[in-house]
Structure formats: structure tokens, C-alpha cells
Design an enzyme around this catalytic site. Structure first.
Site, PDB file in Angstrom:
ATOM      1  N   GLU A  76       0.900  -1.413   0.164  1.00 30.47           N
ATOM      2  CA  GLU A  76      -0.038  -0.031   0.126  1.00 30.47           C
ATOM      3  C   GLU A  76       0.786   1.185  -0.149  1.00 30.47           C
ATOM      4  OE1 GLU A  76      -2.534   0.881   3.309  1.00 30.47           O
ATOM      5  OE2 GLU A  76      -3.368   2.553   2.024  1.00 30.47           O
ATOM      6  N   ASP A  77       2.068   1.135   0.788  1.00 25.56           N
ATOM      7  CA  ASP A  77       2.594   2.517   1.033  1.00 25.56           C
ATOM      8  C   ASP A  77       4.104   2.884   0.294  1.00 25.56           C
ATOM      9  OD1 ASP A  77       0.609   3.196   2.670  1.00 25.56           O
ATOM     10  OD2 ASP A  77       1.576   2.682   4.257  1.00 25.56           O
TER      11      ASP A  77
END
Ligand code: MN
Length: 714
Positions: A76-77
Site C-alpha cells: 500500500e505505501d
């Protein structure tokens, strides 16, 4: 923050076979991927996944879970991808991280508390592997522990979400420890004053010397020893949040709450639980209605314990929980405890009613890893949850379509839906919805429910609405038809046709309105003549004949068609190739025509609007461009008509005469439907060309016995 070797040692302490190499690689991978990213606390970002992994070791989870915990935010990051993770750490870790990434992307925007329940179900349904959920909860717990670093405007939202969604979720899978900690932090954030005043009050009581916890523990311990039960007794003040909840539930002030202390007696086995209970009850007065036996009847999340309220030592009202060590661990650690027990070769009993199926897998699985690998959350897998554009969640049965969704939102939306956007893209109404889809229904006031929908909708609400509409719509058609038939019948007999006359005979037909009578006539349940006779009982029936069952009319029967033996005057044919007129559309000179090369039967001539041509759309090589040639009008051709005729004496004779007067010859006649008041016929007529047939149609339309006539194309 846990160092790399500390984490590995922790895992190895309860799982000596853990994949040390993979753990080390995951630690380094997360550190490298998150790189210089910082938390709002100023800590390096990678401290977060490391702490999450640390929380997971408290539940003694397998190394796959610990690795997935370390990697949970990388996709996600950071620039990490699922494919890369699969390559480096295997398909299981990748699948769990993928699940966590999907969970991170959905967000409940609605503030409606009913929505929280659906959202929890969505999370459960999406967490196919129970480890996804365990890691999600550990993730949330660490975020809550560091909540004070967040900007104030974000804190309240996160705390509310924790109370609404994650604490109940933790309780649902039996993780009492996580639930309690999440609630306490959220409570402190959301109700700062209440938290502070309850804490201050507790401190005050303690300073006043009314902290009786140690004394009561000592006394209860002594009671157990005297009674011959081996037990360990612990006690605590209740948490500020549970005191506050009780104040709210009982609408009471702090002073009115008598039991702010809870004691726990932990014994070796179930029999000792009841022995301990006996000791407590024989020594102290019971508080009515506080006794609950969750051992014989566990809570739905698997919680087992005996609860009782007594006026205990020091003459104080206290709550006592009695349970075994095993029950205690399951109560506190939930589903994770099963895994820990399995690990220690101690398979616990059926503590979780809601995961009976999981337990069966657990008991059949040969090792703990297999248990976690094979454990798919069976809950809510018969439902899907989809978002409205406003962020509300709608729960639907599995295989639901946008039409079901539309009816679930509102019947009006369902009735007028024309299309749907799923995650921003226009999709067919029969598309099967998936968990987490965002669905936008497109509506039009002109739209009506389609009987077609009935084939793919699954919800009762949608089915009922569609059927109701189709029924009502049919009735409308019957009413119109019935009215026309009645009017024609009455006028045909030169009798007055009025609603007044019909109202007088409503009871004869068990009808409540004139419309009812029309509908009955239109549907063929009652004949127009029945109604006429009811309205005019004295009307002479001289003209009423018997229902015509067999008949002979001049010109009926197959005629020899000379046309086939004579050369056809059609331009564009291939010389020498056989040709015939398609039986489906009966093209006439004057019709625009097209030839289709058939296999073995030469060229078939169709009218250009024949529906049968669709079959050949993908084979342009078989199409012949043809047209009628000069002189074709000398030939005769078959024109096919569909006719609805009043069922009256002589009506068929009239029909035949009219056709004959127009120089047509009936080649064939078929009655396709007959009721007491009308015939439906297919009539084949020999005509010269289209104009000839059109003239015959016009003549028939002017007749009072013909209520409908048109060319039949099929
Ligand atoms: Mn995270």
C-alpha cells in the site's frame, strides 16, 4: 522497537521450527522498502510493522503471520508489489498481504451506526484467511497505542471507528485482550472528561483506604483452600470504560454502582469451577439475577465462564468470574488461542460455536500451520456487501446483481433502473456483484421493471416487485382488450354500451369494478356475450349461434401453386440455381427482398425485414442482392395474415367473402387460438403482390367482425 534478532528469538521461543531466514529477510525488506518514511511520531515508519509483528508474537502466531505482519503496509505505501512478495516470500504471505491491502483501501464513510455492523461483516467476508483479520487487529492496536501522535482532528475519527468497528470485531473472534485495550484508548480519546472523572474517582477511593482488592483476594484464596479447591485468585478494579458503559446502561451515577471490582478464580478443570462456585455461594449472599453460567451455555463468540455477584468479604458487592485456565486463554486470546493450544498438542474443546467448521478443520489438521492455512472464514460467505455512491453499505445475498442492489436501496430505484456503474464503469444489469463494489444505479422515469430481470435477480424484494409490476401490467392490457370486445359486441347488436349497465351486474361476475369485468373478458374468463346477456336478460338470443367448431368455407384447402413451375421474374439470381420463397416471411412482389444461398436447396427469397435473416448476419457471402423483375405481378404468391375475428355466427363466412371479393384466394387457414368471444387465425392468401395484399388488409379492417388484422412475418 524490537530488534531483528529479538523478534526472531521471540518467534523461535514458541515455534522452534520457524523459518528464521524468511523472518530475517522480511524484517530487512520492510525496513528497506519503507526507507526514510516517518511516522507522525517522528519514528521511522518501519518501526510500525515491526511493532505489529511483535503484537502478533504475543498470540504465538506462526511465522507466515509474523512475516505478513512485517510486510503488511509495503504494497500500500511503498513501491513493493504483490508479485515481488510472492516471489520472495511465497504465495501464502502474498495472499495475506494482498488481503490486507484490499482491506486498507475500503473505508466506511457513513456515520450511520447501523452501517458499522455491515462494515464489520464486510471485513470478515473479505478476510478469507483468518490471519488477515488477526494482523488487521494488531495493526489497529498499534495505531491506537500511538494515537496521541496524530493531529487532533484525525484522532476522534480513528477512535470512533475503533469503537464502532474494530473493538466489536475483536470481541467477535474472541480476542478480549485486544478488545479491552482498543476500547480503553478510544474511550480516553472520545470522552476525555468522563475518562478523567472516573479515573479521579477511582484514585480517590483508593486513597481513602477503600481499595479493598488485596484484602478480598486474600480472603477468597483462603476460602478456596479451606474448601479444598486448588485455585488462583486475581482481582482488579473494572476499567474506566466498562464502568462508564455500565453507568450509561443502568443510567446510574458512579456512586450508585456498587460493583466496581471484579475477581477471577481460575481452577484446573470444569468440576472445580462448580465446586468453587459452591464455596462462594455457601459463604456469601448472592445478589439476585447476577448469576450466569456461560460454561453450560457459552456466548456466541465462544466465551466460557461462570459469573456471579455476591456480597463478598468486607461486606462489599463484588463480581466473581470462575473459569479454567484453558477457558481463560481462549476468552482472552480468542481464535489465536486455539492455534497456540494446537501448537502445544493440546486441542481445546469446542469453545467457539460460530467456528464449529473451523474447529473441525483444526481437529483434522495434522499441524498448526495446516490449520491456519486451511482456515477460511466461513462467516458471511453467503453475503456480499456493496457501497452506495454516498458510502452506505448494502448487504445482499451472494450472486446479487445491480437490480437487487437497486431494490435494496428503494423500490422506486429498482423500478426505474436502466443501468449500473460498478466501480465507475457501466456494467450490464445482470452482472454479479462482488464484495466491496461501489454501485451507482442509473435510473430513468420512463423505465419499468422488465420480466427479463426475473431470470437473474436473487433477492425476494426484487423478485416480488418485478412480478407485481408484470401482473399489474398484464391486467392493464386485459382491461383495454376486454373493454374493446364488450363495446364491439354490444354495438354489433345495436345495444347501448354503458358503464351504468355494467355496474348493475357486477355481482354476477364477482367483480368489484367495471374494470374487473373488462379484465375478465379480456383474459377470456368471461365472454362478452355472458356480459351482454347479464345486462340485457330479455335480449333475444336469436342471433347467437353455437360456438363454431368445424366449418367449411369456399376456397379453403391447399391450392396448386403454378408459380413454382414457371420461371420467376426475379433479377439478380444465379442462372440455373433453384429458387424458392422462404416460408417464414412470405415475400410479395413489391416487398424489398434478399436472397440467401442455402445448402442444397438453392436460393431462398426473404423479405428484407424477415427476422430469420439475423441467423445469416455473419455470413455475408451467402447474401444475394435480388429484386423483383418486370412481369412478376402476373404470378400469384402467398401472403400470410394474422387475424382476430369476433366469435360470431357467420364471421368466418364474412371473412372468406371479403377476401374473395378482393380477388384473393384463401390457400390455407389455421385457428391458433379460440375463446368463446374471439378467434385468432393465420390466413394464407394467394395474391399478386404487396399492393394486392394491402388492399385485402384494408378491406378486412373495415369489417365489424374483424378486430385485428396484420401481416404475419413468422
Ligand atoms: Mn499498518
Amino acid at each position: 522497537m524490537l530488534r531483528q534478532y529479538e523478534l526472531v528469538d521471540l518467534v523461535k521461543s514458541y515455534d522452534p521450527d520457524a523459518d528464521e531466514d524468511a523472518l530475517n529477510r522480511a524484517y530487512v525488506y520492510a525496513m528497506k522498502k519503507h526507507g526514510a518514511q516517518l511516522r507522525t511520531s517522528g519514528d521511522p515508519y518501519y518501526s510500525h510493522p515491526v511493532e505489529v509483528a511483535g503484537i502478533l508474537t504475543k498470540f504465538k502466531l506462526d511465522s507466515t503471520s509474523i512475516i505478513a505482519g512485517l510486510l503488511h503496509d509495503t504494497v500500500e505505501d511503498t513501491d513493493a508489489t504483490i508479485d515481488e512478495i510472492r516471489e520472495l516470500f511465497g504465495p501464502q504471505v502474498a495472499q495475506i498481504v494482498d488481503g490486507l491491502t484490499k482491506l486498507a483501501m475500503i473505508e466506511l464513510k457513513s456515520k450511520d451506526s447501523k452501517q458499522a455492523e455491515n462494515f464489520r461483516k464486510l471485513l470478515l467476508a473479505m478476510s478469507e484467511d483468518i490471519r488477515v483479520l488477526l494482523i488487521k487487529l494488531a495493526d489497529r492496536l498499534h495505531n491506537m497505542r500511538t494515537l496521541h501522535f496524530c493531529p487532533p482532528e484525525k484522532r476522534a475519527r480513528i477512535a470512533r471507528e475503533t469503537l464502532d468497528i474494530y473493538a466489536p470485531l475483536a470481541e467477535r473472534i474472541g480476542m478480549q485482550e485486544i478488545k479491552t485495550e482498543l476500547e480503553e484508548i478510544a474511550f480516553k480519546e472520545l470522552h476525555k472528561e468522563a475518562y478523567e472523572s472516573i479515573t479521579a474517582r477511582l484514585n480517590f477511593l483508593r486513597e481513602q483506604g477503600s481499595n479493598l482488592v488485596p484484602a478480598i483476594i486474600k480472603q477468597l484464596q483462603k476460602d478456596m483452600e479451606e474448601g479444598g479447591v486448588k485455585a488462583s485468585v486475581s482481582g482488579r478494579e473494572k476499567s474506566p470504560y466498562s464502568i462508564w458503559r455500565k453507568m450509561q446502561k443502568k443510567n446510574a451515577s458512579f456512586e450508585q454502582l456498587s460493583d466496581i471490582m471484579a475477581f477471577r478464580i481460575i481452577v484446573d478443570d470444569v468440576a472445580s469451577c462448580y465446586q468453587a462456585l459452591g464455596i462462594v455461594h455457601s459463604k456469601y449472599h448472592m445478589v439476585p439475577r447476577r448469576f450466569k453460567d456461560y460454561i453450560s451455555t457459552p456466548k456466541p463468540n465462544g466465551y466460557k465462564s461462570i459469573h456471579t455477584g455476591v456480597i463478598g468479604p468486607e461486606n462489599t458487592r463484588i463480581e466473581i468470574q470462575i473459569r479454567t485456565q484453558e477457558m481463560h486463554e481462549v476468552n482472552e486470546k480468542g481464535v489465536a488461542a486455539h492455534w497456540a493450544y494446537k501448537q502445544g498438542e493440546k486441542v481445546v474443546g469446542k469453545n467457539f460455536r460460530w467456528i464449529q467448521e473451523l474447529l473441525e478443520i483444526l481437529e483434522e489438521a495434522s499441524n498448526p500451520e495446516e490449520f491456519l492455512e486451511n482456515t477460511k472464514l466461513e462467516m458471511y460467505n453467503d453475503q456480499v456487501f456493496c457501497f452506495t455512491p454516498k458510502g452506505d453499505l448494502i448487504g445482499l445475498p451472494v450472486n446479487s446483481t445491480p437490480v437487487d442492489f437497486a431494490y435494496a436501496v428503494h423500490s422506486k430505484v429498482g423500478n426505474t433502473c436502466v443501468g449500473a456503474k460498478i466501480n465507475g464503469e457501466i456494467k450490464p444489469l445482470r452482472t454479479v456483484l462482488q464484495n466491496g463494489d461501489q454501485v451507482e444505479i442509473l435510473t430513468s422515469k420512463a423505465q419499468h421493471p422488465s420480466p427479463e430481470w426475473d431470470r437473474f435477480v436473487v433477492t425476494g424484494k426484487a423478485k416480488a416487485a418485478i412480478r407485481r409490476y408484470v401482473r399489474a401490467n398484464k391486467r392493464e392490457q386485459f382491461v383495454t382488450l376486454g373493454e374493446q370486445m364488450l363495446e364491439r359486441t354490444f354495438k354489433g347488436e345495436s345495444l347501448e354500451f354503458s358503464e351504468k349497465g355494467l355496474i348493475a351486474v357486477l355481482p354476477n361476475f364477482e367483480a368489484e369494478s367495471v374494470e374487473d369485468i373488462y379484465a375478465k373478458v379480456g383474459e377470456g374468463l368471461v365472454t362478452a356475450w355472458d356480459v351482454l346477456r347479464a345486462v340485457y336478460p330479455s335480449y333475444k338470443q336469436s342471433k347467437l349461434g353455437k360456438v363454431v367448431k368445424s366449418f367449411k368455407v369456399r376456397g379453403f384447402g391447399k391450392s396448386e401453386k403454378k408459380s413454382k413451375s414457371e420461371p420467376l421474374k426475379i433479377k439478380g439470381l444465379i442462372p440455373g440455381m433453384a429458387v424458392h420463397f422462404a416460408g417464414c416471411c412470405h415475400p410479395l412482389p413489391g416487398d424489398r427482398i434478399v436472397g440467401i444461398v442455402t445448402t442444397g436447396k438453392g436460393v431462398a427469397v426473404h423479405s428484407i425485414d424477415c427476422k430469420a435473416l439475423e441467423k445469416f448476419a455473419s455470413e455475408p457471402e451467402r447474401w444475394l442482392d435480388i429484386s423483383w423483375g418486370e412481369g412478376a405481378i402476373e404470378e400469384t404468391h402467398i401472403g400470410r395474415l394474422k387475424v382476430i375475428l369476433a366469435n360470431e355466427p357467420g364471421a368466418l363466412g364474412d371473412l372468406s367473402n371479403m377476401i374473395a371479393r378482393s380477388d384473393g384466394n384463401i390457400a390455407n387457414l389455421n385457428i391458433t387460438n379460440r375463446t368463446l368471444s374471439y378467434f385468432e387465425l393465420i390466413v394464407d392468401i394467394e395474391v399478386k403482390d404487396l399492393k394486392h395484399l394491402t388492399d385485402i388488409i384494408a378491406a378486412l379492417r373495415s369489417s365489424k367482425v374483424v378486430s385485428y388484422v396484420a401481416r404475419a412475418n413468422q
